[in-house]
Design a protein around this motif. Structure first.
Motif, mmCIF file in Angstrom:
data_model
loop_
_atom_site.group_PDB
_atom_site.id
_atom_site.type_symbol
_atom_site.label_atom_id
_atom_site.label_comp_id
_atom_site.label_asym_id
_atom_site.label_seq_id
_atom_site.Cartn_x
_atom_site.Cartn_y
_atom_site.Cartn_z
ATOM 1 N N PHE A 214 83.684 43.719 20.722
ATOM 2 C CA PHE A 214 83.866 45.059 21.288
ATOM 3 C C PHE A 214 84.370 46.032 20.219
ATOM 4 O O PHE A 214 85.001 45.629 19.240
ATOM 5 N N ASP A 215 84.103 47.298 20.447
ATOM 6 C CA ASP A 215 84.510 48.360 19.544
ATOM 7 C C ASP A 215 86.009 48.600 19.701
ATOM 8 O O ASP A 215 86.456 49.139 20.708
ATOM 9 N N LEU A 220 89.416 51.933 25.453
ATOM 10 C CA LEU A 220 89.841 52.630 26.664
ATOM 11 C C LEU A 220 88.966 53.846 26.962
ATOM 12 O O LEU A 220 89.353 54.719 27.733
ATOM 13 N N GLN A 221 87.791 53.876 26.366
ATOM 14 C CA GLN A 221 86.846 54.963 26.607
ATOM 15 C C GLN A 221 85.642 54.452 27.383
ATOM 16 O O GLN A 221 85.141 53.355 27.124
ATOM 17 N N ALA A 222 85.169 55.246 28.332
ATOM 18 C CA ALA A 222 83.971 54.877 29.081
ATOM 19 C C ALA A 222 82.740 55.019 28.193
ATOM 20 O O ALA A 222 82.698 55.872 27.310
ATOM 21 N N CYS A 223 81.750 54.189 28.433
ATOM 22 C CA CYS A 223 80.488 54.300 27.703
ATOM 23 C C CYS A 223 79.679 55.478 28.218
ATOM 24 O O CYS A 223 79.102 56.239 27.454
ATOM 25 N N CYS A 224 79.657 55.640 29.528
ATOM 26 C CA CYS A 224 78.887 56.718 30.156
ATOM 27 C C CYS A 224 79.849 57.744 30.736
ATOM 28 O O CYS A 224 80.660 57.416 31.607
ATOM 29 N N GLY A 225 79.786 58.976 30.237
ATOM 30 C CA GLY A 225 80.704 59.992 30.731
ATOM 31 C C GLY A 225 80.411 61.369 30.179
ATOM 32 O O GLY A 225 79.359 61.608 29.583
ATOM 33 N N ALA A 226 81.381 62.268 30.358
ATOM 34 C CA ALA A 226 81.185 63.672 29.989
ATOM 35 C C ALA A 226 82.110 64.116 28.875
ATOM 36 O O ALA A 226 82.374 65.316 28.726
ATOM 37 N N GLY A 227 82.638 63.179 28.100
ATOM 38 C CA GLY A 227 83.485 63.546 26.984
ATOM 39 C C GLY A 227 84.960 63.527 27.324
ATOM 40 O O GLY A 227 85.367 63.117 28.410
ATOM 41 N N GLY A 228 85.771 63.951 26.378
ATOM 42 C CA GLY A 228 87.214 63.910 26.554
ATOM 43 C C GLY A 228 87.803 62.679 25.897
ATOM 44 O O GLY A 228 87.080 61.817 25.380
ATOM 45 N N SER A 244 76.432 61.567 29.185
ATOM 46 C CA SER A 244 75.591 60.820 28.249
ATOM 47 C C SER A 244 76.081 59.383 28.153
ATOM 48 O O SER A 244 77.195 59.060 28.572
ATOM 49 N N VAL A 245 75.250 58.517 27.593
ATOM 50 C CA VAL A 245 75.554 57.094 27.475
ATOM 51 C C VAL A 245 75.750 56.737 26.005
ATOM 52 O O VAL A 245 75.028 57.239 25.134
ATOM 53 N N CYS A 246 76.713 55.878 25.732
ATOM 54 C CA CYS A 246 76.988 55.473 24.352
ATOM 55 C C CYS A 246 75.811 54.698 23.771
ATOM 56 O O CYS A 246 74.952 54.182 24.499
ATOM 57 N N ALA A 247 75.783 54.600 22.454
ATOM 58 C CA ALA A 247 74.649 53.979 21.768
ATOM 59 C C ALA A 247 74.526 52.491 22.055
ATOM 60 O O ALA A 247 73.417 51.958 22.158
ATOM 61 N N ASP A 248 75.656 51.789 22.208
ATOM 62 C CA ASP A 248 75.625 50.336 22.399
ATOM 63 C C ASP A 248 76.608 49.919 23.494
ATOM 64 O O ASP A 248 77.762 49.593 23.217
ATOM 65 N N PRO A 249 76.171 49.910 24.762
ATOM 66 C CA PRO A 249 77.060 49.539 25.877
ATOM 67 C C PRO A 249 77.667 48.153 25.735
ATOM 68 O O PRO A 249 78.758 47.902 26.250
ATOM 69 N N ALA A 250 76.988 47.246 25.036
ATOM 70 C CA ALA A 250 77.479 45.878 24.888
ATOM 71 C C ALA A 250 78.762 45.820 24.071
ATOM 72 O O ALA A 250 79.486 44.818 24.113
ATOM 73 N N ARG A 251 79.094 46.898 23.341
ATOM 74 C CA ARG A 251 80.309 46.921 22.535
ATOM 75 C C ARG A 251 81.429 47.696 23.219
ATOM 76 O O ARG A 251 82.491 47.912 22.639
ATOM 77 N N ARG A 252 81.197 48.103 24.461
ATOM 78 C CA ARG A 252 82.205 48.840 25.221
ATOM 79 C C ARG A 252 82.753 47.982 26.359
ATOM 80 O O ARG A 252 82.051 47.118 26.899
ATOM 81 N N VAL A 253 83.986 48.235 26.741
ATOM 82 C CA VAL A 253 84.617 47.510 27.843
ATOM 83 C C VAL A 253 84.332 48.192 29.173
ATOM 84 O O VAL A 253 83.969 47.558 30.154
ATOM 85 N N SER A 254 84.492 49.513 29.195
ATOM 86 C CA SER A 254 84.279 50.274 30.433
ATOM 87 C C SER A 254 82.908 50.928 30.427
ATOM 88 O O SER A 254 82.499 51.539 29.426
ATOM 89 N N TRP A 255 82.219 50.817 31.548
ATOM 90 C CA TRP A 255 80.901 51.442 31.658
ATOM 91 C C TRP A 255 81.016 52.922 32.017
ATOM 92 O O TRP A 255 80.545 53.791 31.291
ATOM 93 N N ASP A 256 81.680 53.219 33.141
ATOM 94 C CA ASP A 256 81.736 54.600 33.619
ATOM 95 C C ASP A 256 83.159 55.093 33.884
ATOM 96 O O ASP A 256 83.356 56.093 34.555
ATOM 97 N N GLY A 257 84.140 54.388 33.353
ATOM 98 C CA GLY A 257 85.525 54.770 33.578
ATOM 99 C C GLY A 257 86.153 54.072 34.769
ATOM 100 O O GLY A 257 87.373 54.085 34.935
#
Length: 290
Positions: A214-215, A220-228, A244-257
């Motif tokens: 994981f990154d 603690l950041q969502a992969c899919c969201g509106a920034g912040g 928008s969706v992050c480049a590599d969801p497999a490296r993120r813990v949270s999908w949508d917050g």
């Protein structure tokens, strides 16, 4: 499932849902879809105009359909998470951290009701011999909670960057749940009851994030969201215009917050099975060996 207040609202909700699925290339089987119904069963629950109920499960029930039986049991096993989710929603309606601290009595009443225990008793009465009851995740590490309740300089963040007060509440919930599970085990010695420590498994994931792929800089950041800071905005949820969706969801813990990514769920599942975060461990291995 799309549930609305009225006919016109339902048409609008359906249009929005179908446009979203089309946008992301998702497909549905028309033979498994039903439109315009006022009530129906979903994962063992009765959904109707007044809400969601499970009371119909108190009646004697038999089925020769293995898929239906497993779906009902799965739905009941998830009741503890449903209860925890309802508590989390109640907390999200609080206006600030001070009001959250003032609701100690309310929290105690919510936890002492123990709907997870009641649901487990229903499953046992139906003949289940192996039950898994999950605890709550550390909600203070959720991007949605961090976005809504994190206050700069308030001193409520731990070394991981999670909200200490909300995690303390989740831990208290899990302690009461485990005490109830101990009572169930003593009263039902012929039933294997496993407690799934979602809290511990999630913290294990955070502490070993780099090794698990994981990154480290975006735990603690969502992969899919509106920034912040946490890539989460209550009024611009994942899938809405402007997200928008992050480049590599497999490296993120949270999908949508709110929900985790598939890779995070996989890591937690392996921790439950192999790292001792499901107790008793011997019962887990016995179930897994089957």
């Amino acid at each position: 499932m799309v549930k609305s207040k009225g006919y016109k609202e339902h048409l609008a909700d359906l249009r929005e849902t179908l446009e979203c699925t089309r946008k992301h290339g998702l497909k549905m089987n028309p033979n498994k879809c039903a439109f315009g119904v006022s009530a129906g069963q979903f994962l063992g629950f009765m959904v109707h105009v007044k809400g969601i109920e499970i009371g119909f499960l108190t009646k004697p029930m038999t089925t020769n359909n293995q898929a239906e039986y497993e779906a009902i049991l799965k739905g009941l096993q998830l009741l503890q998470e449903v209860n925890a989710e309802s508590i989390k929603k109640a907390k999200s309606q609080k206006q600030n951290q001070t009001s959250f601290q003032k609701c100690t009595t309310e929290k105690q009443l919510l936890l002492k009701k123990q709907p997870g225990k009641a649901a487990s008793l229903e499953v046992i009465e139906l003949g289940a011999t192996q039950i898994i009851i999950p605890g709550n995740f550390p909600i203070g590490c959720s991007p949605s909670y961090l976005s809504l309740f994190s206050v700069s300089g308030a001193g409520d963040l731990d070394d991981r960057g999670c909200l200490k007060s909300y995690n303390a509440f989740a831990q208290h919930h899990n302690e009461l749940l485990q005490a109830a599970i101990d009572g169930l085990r003593k009263a039902n010695t012929d039933v294997s009851i496993v407690y799934a420590d979602y809290y511990g498994a999630f913290m294990h994931l955070l502490d070993h994030a780099s090794l698990l792929g994981f990154d480290q800089g975006a735990l603690l950041q969502a992969c899919c969201g509106a920034g912040g800071a946490y890539n989460f905005h209550m009024n611009m949820m994942c899938g809405a215009a402007g997200t928008s969706v992050c480049a590599d969801p497999a490296r993120r813990v949270s999908w949508d917050g709110i929900h985790l990514t598939q890779q995070a769920y996989r890591a937690i599942a392996l921790s439950l099975l192999m790292e001792g975060f499901a107790q008793p461990a011997d019962a887990v291995q016995e179930i897994w060996s089957c």
